[in-house]
Design a protein around this motif. Structure first.
Motif, PDB file in Angstrom:
ATOM      1  N   ARG A  15       0.846  -1.216   0.000  1.00 25.36           N
ATOM      2  CA  ARG A  15       0.000   0.000   0.000  1.00 25.36           C
ATOM      3  C   ARG A  15       0.872   1.254   0.000  1.00 25.36           C
ATOM      4  N   ASP A  53      -9.318  -9.842   2.323  1.00 30.34           N
ATOM      5  CA  ASP A  53      -9.589  -8.435   2.632  1.00 30.34           C
ATOM      6  C   ASP A  53      -9.836  -7.692   1.315  1.00 30.34           C
ATOM      7  N   THR A  55      -9.647  -4.768   0.650  1.00 30.68           N
ATOM      8  CA  THR A  55      -8.748  -3.629   0.415  1.00 30.68           C
ATOM      9  C   THR A  55      -7.320  -4.069   0.129  1.00 30.68           C
ATOM     10  N   TYR A 122     -16.470   5.637   1.353  1.00 29.62           N
ATOM     11  CA  TYR A 122     -15.584   4.995   2.328  1.00 29.62           C
ATOM     12  C   TYR A 122     -16.306   4.813   3.651  1.00 29.62           C
ATOM     13  N   LYS A 126     -12.229   2.325   4.771  1.00 29.34           N
ATOM     14  CA  LYS A 126     -12.102   1.350   3.683  1.00 29.34           C
ATOM     15  C   LYS A 126     -12.983   1.743   2.497  1.00 29.34           C
ATOM     16  N   LEU A 154      -7.515   1.943  -1.269  1.00 26.08           N
ATOM     17  CA  LEU A 154      -8.502   0.986  -0.758  1.00 26.08           C
ATOM     18  C   LEU A 154      -8.585   1.049   0.757  1.00 26.08           C
ATOM     19  N   GLN A 155      -7.492   1.473   1.380  1.00 22.20           N
ATOM     20  CA  GLN A 155      -7.430   1.640   2.834  1.00 22.20           C
ATOM     21  C   GLN A 155      -6.789   2.997   3.102  1.00 22.20           C
TER      22      GLN A 155
END
Length: 684
Positions: A15, A53, A55, A122, A126, A154-155
């Motif tokens: 990420r 997950d 995300t 969101y 998330k 995504l996160q």
């Protein structure tokens, strides 16, 4: 380290690399190293599906197939923007603003990127949903496809992210990526994509998200939406969005005057050519969110924002022919058929000539060399004629006298710019156009039927008006070209489901001239049902005494009644009366009633609505315990009218904290009654 810890560690690391590469444009590892770590993550996740997950960076590769894109209603409406094309337009806009809000005004200037508008949702940091703009009230859910775009976090980062909010922006295709895609298509012998904007927009509706993942799309964010956001200004919201991990363009700038706005525009009108994306203008927003709240919205756009459009590209080409199109209301639009020419990345062969006055004003003739540009870089139009290249045998254009479709003699009402075909019940484009309007998303939103199917149904003689739709059967439509059993069933089921569409949209769907979406809502709210709206006063009986007296007809009385409704003008009222007095139209409406369509507001819609504030005008200014929008809704729900500025017609000023001194001074000068939030609530 356990498998769960390994997976989480790799996700966090990837990420961060994604953020550095796609948002900060500052990669810290090579593509090869990134891909190795991503493969390691995918292998671990495949071995341990219990740790899935949504995300995870691994979902970026796509693979989810979406056959049908669900329609989703926007929690917060996605308004369009008013456009300006000159510095004077912006000065006028500022003058209007200063009449409503007090104090100094700062502006946030942002580049207007040419892409596909998107709303990202969101929850608890998330990414949960992506919805296209659609018609502003509802759009298509494209979550699986947007999840593949690397610059969409995504996160989110940080511990100050609201529990639930949305952020608006544009999905764009950078020039480099666009050219690379076209190089690949050229090698494969495929047609080339015309421009980045349309390619980006089309990418969002691809069924296989793995195909979307292959496209170098980017996402630029510019507007937070939601309740209780932790910011007080637009510029602060952009900085906070960047902190959370969003790609909010760095080119945005906070300025203190309209003169600084002009400097920003002049700079980027030149510098934009060096940007990696398509841009077509600058968006100027009042920076203070409190001032934005006070300014509010028109029916279509925020009053606190304006889009300045850069001068459109202009080219010359030859006018080969003038033809005429018939709209659904019978309006005639002359069309210039041109020698093909490239403008702003698209091939243009046709341009609107608007009306007879425009043709006469520019003295446009067949054979002329004309200058064409895209108005707002969207709709091509002819802006001038090169008289030095006019052929010697040129003759002035004689405007059409008869409908090109049904040969009915055209009419032009006094004060009207357009000619009309009066054969509204039998002229083919009008018949098809009215039905297409009726089934459209903002009206009846009938699934399983589109413009092509409407054309087939009309040509086959199955329908001649929109009431005929409700008599169709599966067996009847099955023989149509490309119509399978399932498609036929979907169409009939869609028609049946439309019987639940609320009254205001049915009214809009009737296609009454000048009765657009907003006017239909106002009429539905005022009259509550179709019978009250369409009821005509009794025609007065004339006696010998009345022969020389001015006795108002039923039509005059109805027009007077309609124009008493806020925002209903003479033209709208006249058009409504003509519709009501048309026996054929009334017969169709009666058939729709029998079919079971909604011709009255529902009990749910009527709940909480009263006439307690009927005829009263309110101005709301300041800060309140409830939102200003909720106060405005209460005014309207109880029959009152909201106004943005104080005048002699204002009945009440609802006064909150931090109200501007100029509004207070003007209210006192005009002796306007001022009430508090609590006093207003007591009134209703």
């Amino acid at each position: 380290m356990s498998p769960k810890e390994q997976i989480q560690s790799l996700r966090d690391e990837l990420r961060e690399h994604n953020y550095n590469y796609y948002v900060n444009d500052n990669p810290t590892i090579s593509d090869f190293e990134f891909d190795k770590k991503l493969e390691q993550l995918k292998t671990l996740e495949a071995a341990h599906p219990e740790f899935y997950d949504s995300t995870s960076p691994s979902v970026r590769v796509g693979g989810e197939v979406t056959k049908n894109f669900n329609t989703v209603k926007h929690i917060n409406r996605m308004y369009s923007l008013d456009n300006s094309y000159s510095i004077e337009d912006l000065r006028d806009w500022e003058r209007r603003i200063k009449k409503i809000v007090d104090g100094d005004i700062q502006y946030t200037c942002e580049l207007k990127y040419d892409g596909a508008s998107i709303s990202l949702h969101y929850e608890n940091g998330k990414f949960v949903q992506a919805v296209t703009r659609g018609d502003g009230n509802q759009g298509d859910e494209v979550t699986a496809n947007v999840r593949t775009i690397k610059s969409v976090p995504l996160q989110l980062k940080g511990d100050d992210v609201p529990a639930k909010f949305e952020i608006r922006g544009e999905i764009v295709l950078p020039w480099d990526g666009f050219h690379k895609m076209n190089e690949e298509r050229a090698e494969q012998g495929l047609d080339l994509y015309r421009n980045p904007r349309n390619t980006a927009s089309g990418s969002l509706k691809l069924q296989d998200s793995a195909e979307v993942a292959k496209r170098p799309l980017d996402c630029l964010l510019y507007q937070l939406a939601g309740e209780n956001l932790p910011v007080k200004s637009q510029f602060d919201s952009l900085m906070l969005a960047r902190k959370w991990g969003f790609k909010a363009p760095q080119e945005s700038k906070l300025v203190n005057s309209i003169e600084e706005v002009f400097e920003y525009i002049n700079h980027w009108d030149v510098a934009r050519k060096e940007l990696p994306y398509e841009t077509d203008g600058v968006v100027i927003k009042v920076n203070s969110l409190d001032q934005q709240d006070e300014l509010g919205f028109t029916a279509k756009a925020p009053k606190w924002a304006m889009a300045y459009k850069f001068a459109a590209e202009q080219v010359s080409t030859r006018l080969e022919e003038i033809t005429y199109q018939v709209g659904r209301t019978g309006s005639i639009t002359p069309v210039a058929n041109l020698e093909a020419v490239e403008i702003s990345g698209t091939t243009v062969r046709r341009a609107s000539l608007h009306n007879a006055d425009q043709i006469e004003k520019l003295d446009i003739r067949v054979g002329d060399e004309v200058y064409v540009e895209k108005g707002g870089e969207i709709i091509p139009k002819i802006v001038a004629v090169d008289l030095t290249k006019r052929p010697e045998n040129s003759t002035p254009t004689v405007y059409a006298t008869h409908c090109p479709e049904c040969n009915t003699e055209l009419v032009r009402n006094e004060g009207d710019a357009k000619h009309y075909c009066p054969n509204d019940m039998a002229c083919p484009p009008q018949v098809k156009g009215r039905i297409e309007h009726f089934i459209s998303r903002k009206a009846m939103d009938i699934d399983g039927i589109g413009a092509e199917t409407v054309g087939q149904l009309v040509d086959a003689g199955f329908i001649n008006n929109y009431a005929d739709l409700y008599d169709l059967t599966v067996e009847q439509v099955l023989p149509l070209e490309r119509m399978a059993q399932k498609s036929a069933e979907n169409m009939i089921n869609g028609i049946e489901a439309s019987k639940q569409v609320p009254f205001e949209r049915v009214l809009f769907g009737l296609g009454i001239r000048y009765v657009g979406e907003t006017i239909a809502k106002k009429l539905a709210k005022h009259y509550k049902n179709i019978d009250s709206l369409f009821n005509m006063p009794a025609e007065p009986e004339k006696t010998s005494i009345d022969l020389f007296a001015d006795v108002s007809s039923a039509a005059d009385k109805k027009i007077e009644e309609l124009t008493a409704v806020p925002e209903i003008g003479e033209s709208i009222a006249q058009s409504l009366v003509e519709f009501i007095q048309n026996e054929d139209q009334m017969a169709i409406v009666e058939r729709l009633k029998k079919a079971g369509l909604q011709f009255a507001l529902s009990e749910e819609q009527l709940e909480g609505q009263t006439d307690k504030l009927s005829g009263k005008s309110f101005v709301i200014s300041g800060v309140f315990k409830m939102s200003r929008n909720d106060l405005k809704k209460l005014v309207e729900d109880n029959g009152g009218k909201n106004s943005s500025s104080i005048s002699s017609k204002t009945d009440y000023l609802i006064r909150g904290d931090k109200m501007g001194p100029s509004k207070l001074e003007k209210a006192e000068k005009l002796s306007i009654t001022m009430i508090s939030e609590q006093e207003f609530l007591a009134m209703i």
